[in-house]
Every structure is written in C-alpha cells, then in structure tokens.
Design a protein around this motif. Structure first.
Motif, PDB file in Angstrom:
ATOM      1  N   ASP A  15      -8.228   3.920  -7.727  1.00  0.00           N
ATOM      2  CA  ASP A  15      -8.770   2.715  -7.098  1.00  0.00           C
ATOM      3  C   ASP A  15      -8.346   2.673  -5.624  1.00  0.00           C
ATOM      4  N   GLU A  16      -9.330   2.429  -4.737  1.00  0.00           N
ATOM      5  CA  GLU A  16      -9.005   2.362  -3.302  1.00  0.00           C
ATOM      6  C   GLU A  16      -8.008   1.233  -2.998  1.00  0.00           C
ATOM      7  N   ALA A  17      -7.996   0.195  -3.822  1.00  0.00           N
ATOM      8  CA  ALA A  17      -7.083  -0.938  -3.596  1.00  0.00           C
ATOM      9  C   ALA A  17      -5.631  -0.575  -3.881  1.00  0.00           C
ATOM     10  N   LEU A  18      -5.413   0.656  -4.382  1.00  0.00           N
ATOM     11  CA  LEU A  18      -4.044   1.119  -4.639  1.00  0.00           C
ATOM     12  C   LEU A  18      -3.570   2.142  -3.604  1.00  0.00           C
ATOM     13  N   ILE A  19      -4.308   2.282  -2.501  1.00  0.00           N
ATOM     14  CA  ILE A  19      -3.869   3.166  -1.408  1.00  0.00           C
ATOM     15  C   ILE A  19      -3.133   2.319  -0.379  1.00  0.00           C
ATOM     16  N   THR A  20      -1.939   2.723   0.002  1.00  0.00           N
ATOM     17  CA  THR A  20      -1.165   1.913   0.949  1.00  0.00           C
ATOM     18  C   THR A  20      -1.791   1.953   2.350  1.00  0.00           C
ATOM     19  N   PRO A  21      -1.588   0.892   3.129  1.00  0.00           N
ATOM     20  CA  PRO A  21      -2.044   0.907   4.535  1.00  0.00           C
ATOM     21  C   PRO A  21      -1.424   2.055   5.330  1.00  0.00           C
ATOM     22  N   GLU A  22      -0.217   2.485   4.973  1.00  0.00           N
ATOM     23  CA  GLU A  22       0.411   3.620   5.666  1.00  0.00           C
ATOM     24  C   GLU A  22      -0.442   4.881   5.520  1.00  0.00           C
ATOM     25  N   VAL A  23      -0.933   5.123   4.313  1.00  0.00           N
ATOM     26  CA  VAL A  23      -1.775   6.294   4.068  1.00  0.00           C
ATOM     27  C   VAL A  23      -3.126   6.135   4.760  1.00  0.00           C
ATOM     28  N   THR A  24      -3.700   4.954   4.688  1.00  0.00           N
ATOM     29  CA  THR A  24      -4.991   4.705   5.342  1.00  0.00           C
ATOM     30  C   THR A  24      -4.894   4.959   6.848  1.00  0.00           C
ATOM     31  N   GLY A  83      -6.224 -20.609 -14.722  1.00  0.00           N
ATOM     32  CA  GLY A  83      -5.046 -20.043 -14.071  1.00  0.00           C
ATOM     33  C   GLY A  83      -4.848 -18.584 -14.393  1.00  0.00           C
ATOM     34  N   TRP A  84      -4.009 -17.947 -13.607  1.00  0.00           N
ATOM     35  CA  TRP A  84      -3.629 -16.566 -13.886  1.00  0.00           C
ATOM     36  C   TRP A  84      -2.238 -16.289 -13.345  1.00  0.00           C
ATOM     37  N   LEU A  85      -1.671 -15.186 -13.818  1.00  0.00           N
ATOM     38  CA  LEU A  85      -0.347 -14.774 -13.372  1.00  0.00           C
ATOM     39  C   LEU A  85      -0.393 -13.295 -13.012  1.00  0.00           C
ATOM     40  N   ALA A  86      -0.014 -12.971 -11.781  1.00  0.00           N
ATOM     41  CA  ALA A  86       0.124 -11.574 -11.361  1.00  0.00           C
ATOM     42  C   ALA A  86       1.586 -11.314 -11.025  1.00  0.00           C
ATOM     43  N   ILE A  87       2.106 -10.200 -11.515  1.00  0.00           N
ATOM     44  CA  ILE A  87       3.487  -9.801 -11.212  1.00  0.00           C
ATOM     45  C   ILE A  87       3.353  -8.616 -10.267  1.00  0.00           C
ATOM     46  N   ALA A  88       3.718  -8.842  -9.001  1.00  0.00           N
ATOM     47  CA  ALA A  88       3.302  -7.920  -7.940  1.00  0.00           C
ATOM     48  C   ALA A  88       4.485  -7.266  -7.249  1.00  0.00           C
ATOM     49  N   GLY A  89       4.319  -5.998  -6.899  1.00  0.00           N
ATOM     50  CA  GLY A  89       5.367  -5.250  -6.197  1.00  0.00           C
ATOM     51  C   GLY A  89       5.127  -5.241  -4.703  1.00  0.00           C
ATOM     52  N   LEU A  90       6.148  -5.671  -3.942  1.00  0.00           N
ATOM     53  CA  LEU A  90       6.039  -5.717  -2.479  1.00  0.00           C
ATOM     54  C   LEU A  90       6.513  -4.426  -1.833  1.00  0.00           C
ATOM     55  N   GLY A  91       6.880  -3.419  -2.626  1.00  0.00           N
ATOM     56  CA  GLY A  91       7.372  -2.175  -2.041  1.00  0.00           C
ATOM     57  C   GLY A  91       8.760  -2.353  -1.460  1.00  0.00           C
ATOM     58  N   PRO A  92       9.250  -1.323  -0.743  1.00  0.00           N
ATOM     59  CA  PRO A  92      10.654  -1.317  -0.316  1.00  0.00           C
ATOM     60  C   PRO A  92      10.962  -2.180   0.906  1.00  0.00           C
ATOM     61  N   GLY A  93       9.958  -2.617   1.655  1.00  0.00           N
ATOM     62  CA  GLY A  93      10.269  -3.465   2.811  1.00  0.00           C
ATOM     63  C   GLY A  93       9.177  -3.456   3.881  1.00  0.00           C
ATOM     64  N   LEU A 134       3.550  -0.554   3.281  1.00  0.00           N
ATOM     65  CA  LEU A 134       3.696   0.012   1.939  1.00  0.00           C
ATOM     66  C   LEU A 134       3.277  -0.972   0.842  1.00  0.00           C
ATOM     67  N   ILE A 135       2.625  -2.074   1.225  1.00  0.00           N
ATOM     68  CA  ILE A 135       2.092  -3.024   0.238  1.00  0.00           C
ATOM     69  C   ILE A 135       0.635  -2.671  -0.034  1.00  0.00           C
ATOM     70  N   THR A 136       0.259  -2.508  -1.287  1.00  0.00           N
ATOM     71  CA  THR A 136      -1.119  -2.109  -1.594  1.00  0.00           C
ATOM     72  C   THR A 136      -2.096  -3.248  -1.293  1.00  0.00           C
ATOM     73  N   PRO A 137      -3.340  -2.917  -0.969  1.00  0.00           N
ATOM     74  CA  PRO A 137      -4.375  -3.954  -0.793  1.00  0.00           C
ATOM     75  C   PRO A 137      -4.556  -4.810  -2.052  1.00  0.00           C
TER      76      PRO A 137
END
Lengths: 253, 253
Positions: free
Chosen positions: A14-23, B3-13, B17-20
């Motif tokens: 999925d393109e939504a799983l490519i990081t902005p760093e890679v883009t 409603g919905w619940l998403a458990i999301a990873g912000l990456g290392p900092g 490195l945050i996905t779209p």
C-alpha cells in the motif's frame, strides 16, 4: 556533482505505508534499481532511469548501484518491506565489502520501511507484542539443519515466531517439515497466522490451530506468524484478533 | 455517528518516518490518547481533544480509548515506534478482552510504524539482515529467570538480538547482568550497537566489542543490538557499517 546511494523500503504494498523519507529520496533520485515488481511500483518521470532486474541477482544489482553512485548518480535501491530485514541492505554491504576501496567513500543510507511481519501483525492484532524472533525459511542461503536448530531453540525460548519466505516452488517440502516440527514442539493447538499479500487488494488473513495448518496455505507472498504459549484470540464482530499479552509473569520459565 | 479506534505508530521521532496512513488517521481523529511525550508530538487543532497520560497506566489508557470509541468518538492511541512491538496494541487488546462485550463490535485498527530496532538498524547498517530476535529487557512484566533463559537460547540459536528497554533508573543492575551473560555466551569480541534517540537531534550511535560495553552506555532512549557470530563491521569514510550477511551457508550449525 556528488552521488549518493539510498537503500529504501517500499513497505508491503500500500502506498500509504511508504514513509515520507523514502518518497523524498525517490523524488531526488536519478536512478532506481531493484527486483522487477518493486521497480514497477515507481512512477516514471523525466530524468529518472529505472533499472529493473531479476530475482537472485542481488549482488550484481548491488554492485551496479554502488558503481552508479560512484559515477555521481543519485541512486535508490528499492526493496519491499524494510531493506534491513531479509532484503537488499545486507546485499549492498556484501558488495561494498568485496568491492573497490573507493566505494567506502560513498554517501550510503538505509531508509527503513514497514517490514512484512509488522504489517501482517498489525492487520491480525498484535501477535508480536511480547518477545519474538524472525526467521527466513529459505534454505538457499542456510543449511536445513540450522533452520531446524533455530526453530527448536525459538520454541524452547517461547518466542512468537515470524517466518519470511515460508515456501517456494523450488522447495515445497521444506515448509511441510517446518509445520511438522512446530506441531511437535508447540502442540497442535498453538495458533498460526497466514497473512498473504498484506495491504494489497489480494490480502487474505487466516488464523487457525497448528493442527489444521497445511503447507499449501503459504506461497511466496505469504508471511507466517506462530504465536508463543501466551498468544490468544479474541473473537470480535469484524473477525478474530490474534495477540500476545505484554506480561509473562505467570508463564513457566 | 460511528466511532472507531486506531492504534498508531509514530515511529522513532523524525516526522519523515511517520506513514501517510497514520497521518490520515490523525487528521480524521476527534481524540488522541497516549503517553505524554508521544501526545506532545501531535499538533493541536480545533475539534481535536488531546489526552496525555503518565507511563505505566497503559490499561487505564486503553480502556479510556475503547470507551470513547464506543461513545462514537474517532480515537487514535499513539505509540512511539510500531504499536505492535512492546507498545500499546497489546495493552488495548488486553483491555478489550477484559472489558464489556459491546467493545467487541468496535472498529479497531492497528496502524504499523517504524519500530526502534529497524530505525536503529537502518542508521547503523543492516545488523538484522539475517535471522534475529527482539527481547524486551524490562523485568516489570517478566521474571528475570525468563529473560536469562531467552538470552542463552537466542545466543545458542546464533540470532542477532535487538533489546528494547535495556535499562531504567528503577533497575540499573539488570542490564549489567545482561552484558555479563552475553560476554559469557557470545565472547568479548562480538560487536554491540548502542543507538540512542535515533532520528532525533540527540541521535548517538556507538558500535564496540562486548568486552568494552558498559551498562551506563544505555538509557531509556537507547536501543541495543548485539550481532550474531556472522555480524561484522566495514570501516567507511562516514563511519563504521554494522551488518549481518545474508548467507549462513558456512556457519557452524
């Protein structure tokens, strides 16, 4: 002009799983190198040369990328998932180590991506929420006896286990032996996840007890995760959630 | 309203490195819940309620998030790294399993992120390019004897090893014992990486032999990776590259 080499992870599909760093790296590249289906994911544009190549030529591809960067090109080697997990980063460093000394002056970066086991884990719940291991089941680069040894020790350690490359046309019997061994050491009730083509339109998830698992449930696009002794399933309206609790305070040690 | 619940990873900092996928979930959220420093990374806006909470209240936080989603809110629980690796996804599923039955009708998704070991691996080279394991060294949720057992079995399996939560103020002696054990089973020459605050302005990487490693080289922001017997170092102009080749065909099994 100063060249560089980035080894970038395109994630599971999925393109939504490519990081902005890679883009951003792809936007600045003059050359993109990789296995045919991964290069096919890159949108062509003026000034960008695409270099698709076949599977199993990783070292040639890596040397080509290093040579282009040494010539001043801005090169991205694309991997699916994360380039550091059973992918192109190690191949590039093998080529670097064996190659001419001037390659060691190059600007080389690895750009992390969402690796298959974490994409599969997210879709199924959180099976890797406690200690786990990742094993490549391909025996192209590893003797079978070492795979078997690692499976037995990983089961004894009570790791959840994520398996890359579970099954190929070239060695259909290998994964059947893995399943037999796992049933022997983990028992037939232990849950196993087959996650195929995660995040693509072909995605299929299947969670079942090891006793019902069959080798033909996996193919080259399938990630397999076997739970630890603590991994369990919550039946929900949208489907089963497959997860490992954080605490092992009550577990046998 | 549903409603919905998403458990999301912000990456290392690093925001790059945050996905779209995660960025889109945050843009559609009415509520963001998480540990104070992670919620502090979210830009406030009209219509978004931020719920920062202290560490070690993961189950309360998870139940709060589930209850808000059940009330029709659009909730994102934020984790650093990947939520499925020693982070909030397992805590949410523990709360779900223990909670009221109507929670099992909720729309719950886990959104993968770049976990600390893969960010650290990318910055240092490719130490996880062959089989590896990930172990949380915190003994809050695991008896010490189980940590020690896993370390010995992982060394015997010749995995590269990634360690989360190596050292805290509350138990400074635990990591010293881990280093002693690793020197005993892997030898003093085995390389170890200390990767602190990866992808942030405070980033520090240190690669050295186990014999020179000291417990105070790690703190709560440090990811530690110990190589397998095959892991090696290439000295380059920009610094050492720490990587594990793909092939173990020549290794003792």
């Amino acid at each position: 002009m100063s060249g560089w080499l980035a080894i970038a992870g395109l994630g599971p599909g999925d393109e939504a799983l490519i990081t902005p760093e890679v883009t951003a790296a792809l936007a600045g590249a003059s050359d993109v190198i990789g296995y045919i289906p991964y290069v096919a994911r890159i949108v062509p544009r003026a000034g960008l040369t695409l270099h698709p190549s076949n599977n199993r030529v990783e070292l040639d591809r890596a040397a080509h990328a290093l040579e282009l960067a040494a010539q001043g090109r801005r090169v991205v080697v694309v991997s699916s998932g994360d380039p550091g997990v059973f992918a192109m980063a190690a191949a590039v460093f093998e080529a670097l180590e064996a190659g001419p000394a001037h390659w060691r002056d190059l600007d080389i970066r690895v750009l992390a991506g969402i690796t298959a086991m974490l994409a599969a884990s997210a879709r199924a719940g959180a099976p890797l929420g406690h200690d786990f291991c990742a094993i490549n089941l391909s025996d192209n680069l590893k003797p079978w006896v070492l795979i078997e040894k690692r499976l037995r020790l990983a089961a004894e350690a009570d790791f959840a286990m994520a398996f890359y490359n579970p099954r190929s046309k070239a060695r259909p019997e290998g994964f059947e032996r893995v399943l037999e061994l796992l049933r022997e050491v983990c028992g037939s009730d232990r849950p196993i996840l087959f996650a195929r083509a995660v995040s693509t339109p072909d995605e299929q998830l299947r969670i079942l007890p090891l006793g019902q698992a069959r080798a033909n449930m996996a193919d080259m696009r399938t990630m397999v995760i076997v739970g630890s002794s603590l991994t369990r399933i919550i039946e929900c309206a949208a489907g089963p959630i497959f997860y490992t609790p954080r605490s092992a305070l009550g577990s046998a040690s």
